[in-house]
Design a protein around this motif. Structure first.
Motif, PDB file in Angstrom:
ATOM      1  N   HIS A 118     162.685  15.513  16.317  1.00  0.00           N
ATOM      2  CA  HIS A 118     161.259  15.237  16.113  1.00  0.00           C
ATOM      3  C   HIS A 118     160.448  16.516  16.331  1.00  0.00           C
ATOM      4  O   HIS A 118     160.858  17.423  17.069  1.00  0.00           O
ATOM      5  N   ALA A 119     159.291  16.576  15.699  1.00  0.00           N
ATOM      6  CA  ALA A 119     158.432  17.759  15.827  1.00  0.00           C
ATOM      7  C   ALA A 119     158.069  18.060  17.276  1.00  0.00           C
ATOM      8  O   ALA A 119     157.908  19.228  17.660  1.00  0.00           O
ATOM      9  N   SER A 120     157.983  17.038  18.100  1.00  0.00           N
ATOM     10  CA  SER A 120     157.607  17.255  19.498  1.00  0.00           C
ATOM     11  C   SER A 120     158.685  17.984  20.291  1.00  0.00           C
ATOM     12  O   SER A 120     158.433  18.418  21.420  1.00  0.00           O
ATOM     13  N   SER A 121     159.876  18.151  19.716  1.00  0.00           N
ATOM     14  CA  SER A 121     160.931  18.906  20.395  1.00  0.00           C
ATOM     15  C   SER A 121     160.553  20.378  20.557  1.00  0.00           C
ATOM     16  O   SER A 121     161.171  21.105  21.343  1.00  0.00           O
ATOM     17  N   TRP A 122     159.533  20.827  19.823  1.00  0.00           N
ATOM     18  CA  TRP A 122     159.049  22.202  19.939  1.00  0.00           C
ATOM     19  C   TRP A 122     158.070  22.373  21.104  1.00  0.00           C
ATOM     20  O   TRP A 122     157.556  23.482  21.334  1.00  0.00           O
ATOM     21  N   ARG A 123     157.767  21.326  21.842  1.00  0.00           N
ATOM     22  CA  ARG A 123     156.712  21.396  22.845  1.00  0.00           C
ATOM     23  C   ARG A 123     156.888  22.550  23.841  1.00  0.00           C
ATOM     24  O   ARG A 123     155.928  23.290  24.113  1.00  0.00           O
ATOM     25  N   PRO A 124     158.100  22.766  24.404  1.00  0.00           N
ATOM     26  CA  PRO A 124     158.238  23.896  25.339  1.00  0.00           C
ATOM     27  C   PRO A 124     157.949  25.246  24.683  1.00  0.00           C
ATOM     28  O   PRO A 124     157.348  26.133  25.312  1.00  0.00           O
ATOM     29  N   TRP A 125     158.377  25.413  23.433  1.00  0.00           N
ATOM     30  CA  TRP A 125     158.082  26.650  22.710  1.00  0.00           C
ATOM     31  C   TRP A 125     156.570  26.810  22.516  1.00  0.00           C
ATOM     32  O   TRP A 125     156.030  27.905  22.679  1.00  0.00           O
ATOM     33  N   MET A 126     155.905  25.725  22.173  1.00  0.00           N
ATOM     34  CA  MET A 126     154.464  25.791  21.944  1.00  0.00           C
ATOM     35  C   MET A 126     153.723  26.198  23.211  1.00  0.00           C
ATOM     36  O   MET A 126     152.793  27.005  23.172  1.00  0.00           O
ATOM     37  N   GLU A 127     154.149  25.649  24.344  1.00  0.00           N
ATOM     38  CA  GLU A 127     153.507  25.996  25.604  1.00  0.00           C
ATOM     39  C   GLU A 127     153.719  27.471  25.932  1.00  0.00           C
ATOM     40  O   GLU A 127     152.796  28.165  26.384  1.00  0.00           O
ATOM     41  N   LEU A 128     154.934  27.977  25.688  1.00  0.00           N
ATOM     42  CA  LEU A 128     155.215  29.385  25.939  1.00  0.00           C
ATOM     43  C   LEU A 128     154.400  30.282  25.023  1.00  0.00           C
ATOM     44  O   LEU A 128     153.780  31.257  25.475  1.00  0.00           O
ATOM     45  N   PHE A 129     154.396  29.982  23.726  1.00  0.00           N
ATOM     46  CA  PHE A 129     153.663  30.817  22.775  1.00  0.00           C
ATOM     47  C   PHE A 129     152.162  30.779  23.052  1.00  0.00           C
ATOM     48  O   PHE A 129     151.474  31.795  22.926  1.00  0.00           O
ATOM     49  N   ALA A 130     151.653  29.620  23.438  1.00  0.00           N
ATOM     50  CA  ALA A 130     150.229  29.530  23.773  1.00  0.00           C
ATOM     51  C   ALA A 130     149.912  30.405  24.983  1.00  0.00           C
ATOM     52  O   ALA A 130     148.864  31.070  25.031  1.00  0.00           O
ATOM     53  N   SER A 131     150.817  30.432  25.966  1.00  0.00           N
ATOM     54  CA  SER A 131     150.589  31.241  27.162  1.00  0.00           C
ATOM     55  C   SER A 131     150.616  32.729  26.847  1.00  0.00           C
ATOM     56  O   SER A 131     150.087  33.547  27.617  1.00  0.00           O
ATOM     57  N   GLN A 132     151.225  33.081  25.707  1.00  0.00           N
ATOM     58  CA  GLN A 132     151.306  34.480  25.291  1.00  0.00           C
ATOM     59  C   GLN A 132     150.216  34.863  24.291  1.00  0.00           C
ATOM     60  O   GLN A 132     150.245  35.947  23.716  1.00  0.00           O
ATOM     61  N   GLY A 133     149.273  33.966  24.063  1.00  0.00           N
ATOM     62  CA  GLY A 133     148.121  34.294  23.239  1.00  0.00           C
ATOM     63  C   GLY A 133     148.154  33.804  21.815  1.00  0.00           C
ATOM     64  O   GLY A 133     147.239  34.088  21.042  1.00  0.00           O
ATOM     65  N   PHE A 134     149.194  33.062  21.422  1.00  0.00           N
ATOM     66  CA  PHE A 134     149.267  32.506  20.074  1.00  0.00           C
ATOM     67  C   PHE A 134     148.606  31.133  20.024  1.00  0.00           C
ATOM     68  O   PHE A 134     148.314  30.519  21.061  1.00  0.00           O
ATOM     69  N   GLU A 135     148.398  30.646  18.803  1.00  0.00           N
ATOM     70  CA  GLU A 135     147.853  29.305  18.580  1.00  0.00           C
ATOM     71  C   GLU A 135     148.919  28.481  17.864  1.00  0.00           C
ATOM     72  O   GLU A 135     148.992  28.464  16.636  1.00  0.00           O
ATOM     73  N   PRO A 136     149.802  27.785  18.610  1.00  0.00           N
ATOM     74  CA  PRO A 136     150.937  27.108  17.994  1.00  0.00           C
ATOM     75  C   PRO A 136     150.623  25.697  17.521  1.00  0.00           C
ATOM     76  O   PRO A 136     149.839  24.978  18.136  1.00  0.00           O
ATOM     77  N   VAL A 137     151.257  25.306  16.420  1.00  0.00           N
ATOM     78  CA  VAL A 137     151.220  23.925  15.924  1.00  0.00           C
ATOM     79  C   VAL A 137     152.624  23.552  15.476  1.00  0.00           C
ATOM     80  O   VAL A 137     153.407  24.411  15.055  1.00  0.00           O
ATOM     81  N   ALA A 138     152.955  22.272  15.558  1.00  0.00           N
ATOM     82  CA  ALA A 138     154.264  21.789  15.122  1.00  0.00           C
ATOM     83  C   ALA A 138     154.075  20.508  14.317  1.00  0.00           C
ATOM     84  O   ALA A 138     154.324  19.406  14.818  1.00  0.00           O
ATOM     85  N   PRO A 139     153.651  20.628  13.064  1.00  0.00           N
ATOM     86  CA  PRO A 139     153.456  19.429  12.232  1.00  0.00           C
ATOM     87  C   PRO A 139     154.806  18.796  11.883  1.00  0.00           C
ATOM     88  O   PRO A 139     155.810  19.494  11.683  1.00  0.00           O
ATOM     89  N   GLY A 140     154.822  17.491  11.811  1.00  0.00           N
ATOM     90  CA  GLY A 140     156.043  16.808  11.418  1.00  0.00           C
ATOM     91  C   GLY A 140     156.304  16.904   9.929  1.00  0.00           C
ATOM     92  O   GLY A 140     155.475  17.383   9.158  1.00  0.00           O
ATOM     93  N   TRP A 141     157.472  16.449   9.520  1.00  0.00           N
ATOM     94  CA  TRP A 141     157.822  16.384   8.099  1.00  0.00           C
ATOM     95  C   TRP A 141     156.990  15.283   7.432  1.00  0.00           C
ATOM     96  O   TRP A 141     156.384  14.444   8.115  1.00  0.00           O
ATOM     97  N   PRO A 142     156.944  15.248   6.104  1.00  0.00           N
ATOM     98  CA  PRO A 142     156.223  14.168   5.416  1.00  0.00           C
ATOM     99  C   PRO A 142     156.715  12.793   5.877  1.00  0.00           C
ATOM    100  O   PRO A 142     157.924  12.541   5.941  1.00  0.00           O
ATOM    101  N   GLY A 143     155.788  11.930   6.215  1.00  0.00           N
ATOM    102  CA  GLY A 143     156.131  10.573   6.625  1.00  0.00           C
ATOM    103  C   GLY A 143     156.536  10.420   8.075  1.00  0.00           C
ATOM    104  O   GLY A 143     156.717   9.291   8.556  1.00  0.00           O
TER     105      GLY A 143
END
Length: 274
Positions: free
Chosen positions: A17-42
């Motif tokens: 699931h797209a939410s499996s990227w959550r730890p990566w998103m938190e890390l990248f956000a802490s490093q100054g990026f603006e992360p998003v993890a959209p799911g696949w169609p449907g």
């Protein structure tokens, strides 16, 4: 001066699931990026909902998923970094080849057209889908045993089972058929513009114990970029399997990715005159 963070689009592969990227998103956000993890169609917004609605993702193929993320990327006012795992890594390469994205990172990427090695481990990993032609139009789930072989072979049984329960969802079978038969199709959706010399830099990452996308497959994809003058790098992680983005060793992969982006001159913030 107004400061705007550089976007990062995370693209998952089959069965996660797209939410499996959550730890990566938190890390990248802490490093100054603006992360998003959209799911696949449907794809439903939560793992639980996605498991209850497998028919919502059935039938989508590589081109459908690519178009979905291309539309998302075109909606940004700044070029994002694209990070994909497994089939998300194939999609990342397609998008970068189309001229979309500031840079791309393809982790254990599904095989693109032109890749010839087809190891037994890869065939066994894909058999839950490829073993029945009717699965091309269906959404398919893995069992814990199948997940253990395809994703969790390089980690403990307990960790594999925990990841299976936490992140797995049904996924469309069609992309796997399209990739498996890419070299027999003139206009395969698994084709990538590997010769594009004006694209952003690309990092291919391989787990050398991966069963689903064996190291030899990633190395073969890397060689297909030999005629392009654009930056293409390969990083191999020993003793890592297909779960390398979600298991306990994910920080090492994420940290290497951040370091590589810095070496490519990808800034975390874009300064705009205001």
């Amino acid at each position: 001066m107004a400061t705007n963070r550089t976007p990062v689009v995370f693209i998952h592969g089959l069965w996660l699931h797209a939410s499996s990227w959550r730890p990566w998103m938190e890390l990248f956000a802490s490093q100054g990026f603006e992360p998003v993890a959209p799911g696949w169609p449907g794809e439903a917004p939560t793992v639980e909902e996605a498991r209850r609605q497998p028919e919502a993702v059935a039938g989508f193929g590589i081109d459908d998923v690519t178009d979905h993320y291309a539309d998302i990327i075109r909606g940004f006012d700044r070029e994002p970094v694209i990070v994909g795992h497994s089939f998300g890594g194939l999609i990342t390469q397609k998008l970068l080849g189309m001229g979309l994205g500031r840079a791309g990172v393809a982790i254990d990427p599904a095989q693109i057209k032109g890749v010839k090695p087809l190891p037994f481990a890869q065939l066994r990993s894909g058999f839950p889908v490829l073993g029945s032609p009717g699965n091309k139009k269906k959404a398919v789930s893995l069992t814990a045993k199948q997940f253990r072989y395809g994703f969790g072979n390089a980690i403990s049984q307990d960790e594999s089972d925990q990841l299976f329960e936490k992140w797995t969802i049904p996924s469309p079978g069609r992309p796997l058929f399209e990739a498996a038969f890419a070299n027999f199709a003139k206009n395969s959706p698994a084709a990538v513009n590997t010769g594009n010399a004006t694209r952003g830099p690309l990092l291919l990452v391989s787990g050398q114990e991966d069963h689903t996308v064996p190291d030899v497959v990633t190395r073969a994809a890397y060689k297909l970029y030999g005629d392009s003058t654009a930056v293409t790098d390969l990083k191999q992680f020993a003793d890592r399997g297909h779960s390398l983005t979600i298991d306990g060793g994910w920080p090492a992969v994420a940290d290497y990715t951040l370091g590589w982006l810095a070496r490519q001159g990808v800034q975390t913030r874009t300064e705009l005159a205001g």
